[in-house]
Enzyme design. Sequence first.
Site, mmCIF file in Angstrom:
data_model
loop_
_atom_site.group_PDB
_atom_site.id
_atom_site.type_symbol
_atom_site.label_atom_id
_atom_site.label_comp_id
_atom_site.label_asym_id
_atom_site.label_seq_id
_atom_site.Cartn_x
_atom_site.Cartn_y
_atom_site.Cartn_z
ATOM 1 N N TYR A 77 40.030 35.967 39.406
ATOM 2 C CA TYR A 77 39.492 34.787 38.721
ATOM 3 C C TYR A 77 40.441 34.321 37.616
ATOM 4 C CZ TYR A 77 36.237 31.484 36.771
ATOM 5 O OH TYR A 77 35.650 30.312 36.344
ATOM 6 N N TYR A 124 39.246 23.756 40.796
ATOM 7 C CA TYR A 124 38.361 24.555 39.955
ATOM 8 C C TYR A 124 36.953 24.525 40.525
ATOM 9 C CZ TYR A 124 36.046 26.559 35.906
ATOM 10 O OH TYR A 124 35.294 27.367 35.080
#
Lengths: 145, 381
Positions: free
Chosen positions: B282, B332
């Site tokens: 991440y 994103y």
Amino acid sequence: MTKNTDKPAAPQRPLPTIDNSNRPFWDGARAGELRMQKCCGCGHIRYPISDLCPQCLSGEFEWQRLSGRGKVFSTIVFHQVYHAAFAGEVPYNVSLIQLDEGPRMFSNVVGVPPSEVKVGDAVEPVFDPVTEDVTLPRFRIARAG
Amino acid sequence: MSSIRGKVAIVGLGVTEQGKLPGSTPISLGAEAFKRAIADAGLRKDQIDGLLTMPGTTSPEGPLNYLRLGEALGIDPRYTGSMVMGGGTAGALIQNAVLAIEAGLADCVACVFGDTARTGGSRFSRASGWGDSWGLWGMFGAAANSAVAASRHMALYGTTSRQLAEVAVACRYHASLNPNAVMREPITIEDHQASRWIVEPFRLLDCCLISDGGVCIILTSAERARDLRQPPAIIGGIGQAYTTRNMEREDWWYVPHQKEALSRAFAMAGVGPSDVDVAQLYDNFTMSVLLWLEHAGFCGVGESGSFVEGGRIRLGGDLPVNTAGGNLSESYMEGWLHIVEGARQMRGECGPRQVEGAETCLVTGRGMTLNCSNAMILHRA
């Protein structure tokens, strides 16, 4: 359509909502003192302000005056404007302060260019009135001795 | 704890176009991703009996998103709900799906996210802290929290901005090989160094994108997966860990719970870092990748900066990371696409960005004010 000839109000910086739970902190800042809650159960000094001690869950506490001295734990410099009230302040410093008495808090180190603040710098509090009612505890590099 | 090792698989993937999608809504994007995922899996919508969702940043219904999306899809699930943990949500929902399937509460679970953060003007600028927030001192936004971690890591271990740049450069290179990525023009370390400050020590190219898009991931039992259209990605292990504390935890900045989430996933899968062929870590900001590398044990504490030098996390390096481009360059989607890419790598369908012979993939997620973390091990079937 109504024609609005008034200038838009200047954006206001975020201000604390002062109530019984936090009044001693903000009264302290106006009086030039950094005050935090000390647990009567286990002695833990806590921040942020909370009803219960996060260590022992006691609800008994007293407000204690701290020295306000500490060290810069981490330090960053805002260039991006995330809130319109800070448009005139960038670049500005935000530092995580490790207080000598144990707690940590976010604040600003002022008095030096924002990028010159270093992790580990010794700091001491300054009390900065931002409105009639609200004084923000901030920090400056501690004077030698 | 190893009882669910290998029992559940990812069998359907649906991803919409990503980037700036005017006219779309979180529901339209989530629904489109759902349609693509059931087609990918070879399932009909009435075979989806679990629906788990994450509301978009622009979803007016918030955590009631599962109702709104279920209505749009015309399905009546027997297991459903929405969860809000920022970038930790995708992994946490996948883990909920695993548990529901293994417990017999649902057979086929669709996990769905749709957002119009880009066209909707989401800025991820909220100040953390309850009551009197950190915004009193001008501390706003997601970047600042990770910048605090980077600043201290730099001071303690000598980590440099050029080392952070290695992460951005690797992700962009991978995105250049991904036709659905938003930012595909390769960049150099010098480009990173020349980009403007956002929150020192982060420059623009340390920061993820803000995107519109939809993602759907469908899971079912590994047994049932054998009959479906795609090679399944088998879930070997899962783990979560949280801290709700920040100021009260001296090591909050280092996100130490991530290490616990990883240990749990590794232990359940019966593997360790040396078994990982490819990782989807991440990356809301470049620094986050460095911390994952340390927590997963790919390198020691404080060593991640030098670890990433010289293209080690690029395709062809020892440990390819974020092979689709990540949050930094693909899109994103708050970590949802990391799971998709992990599953695709395990299917072996990634074309020029396929890690040859990859059999084990680590996928991580993390959200909110450094508070929520999870990890998952995927295997090739």
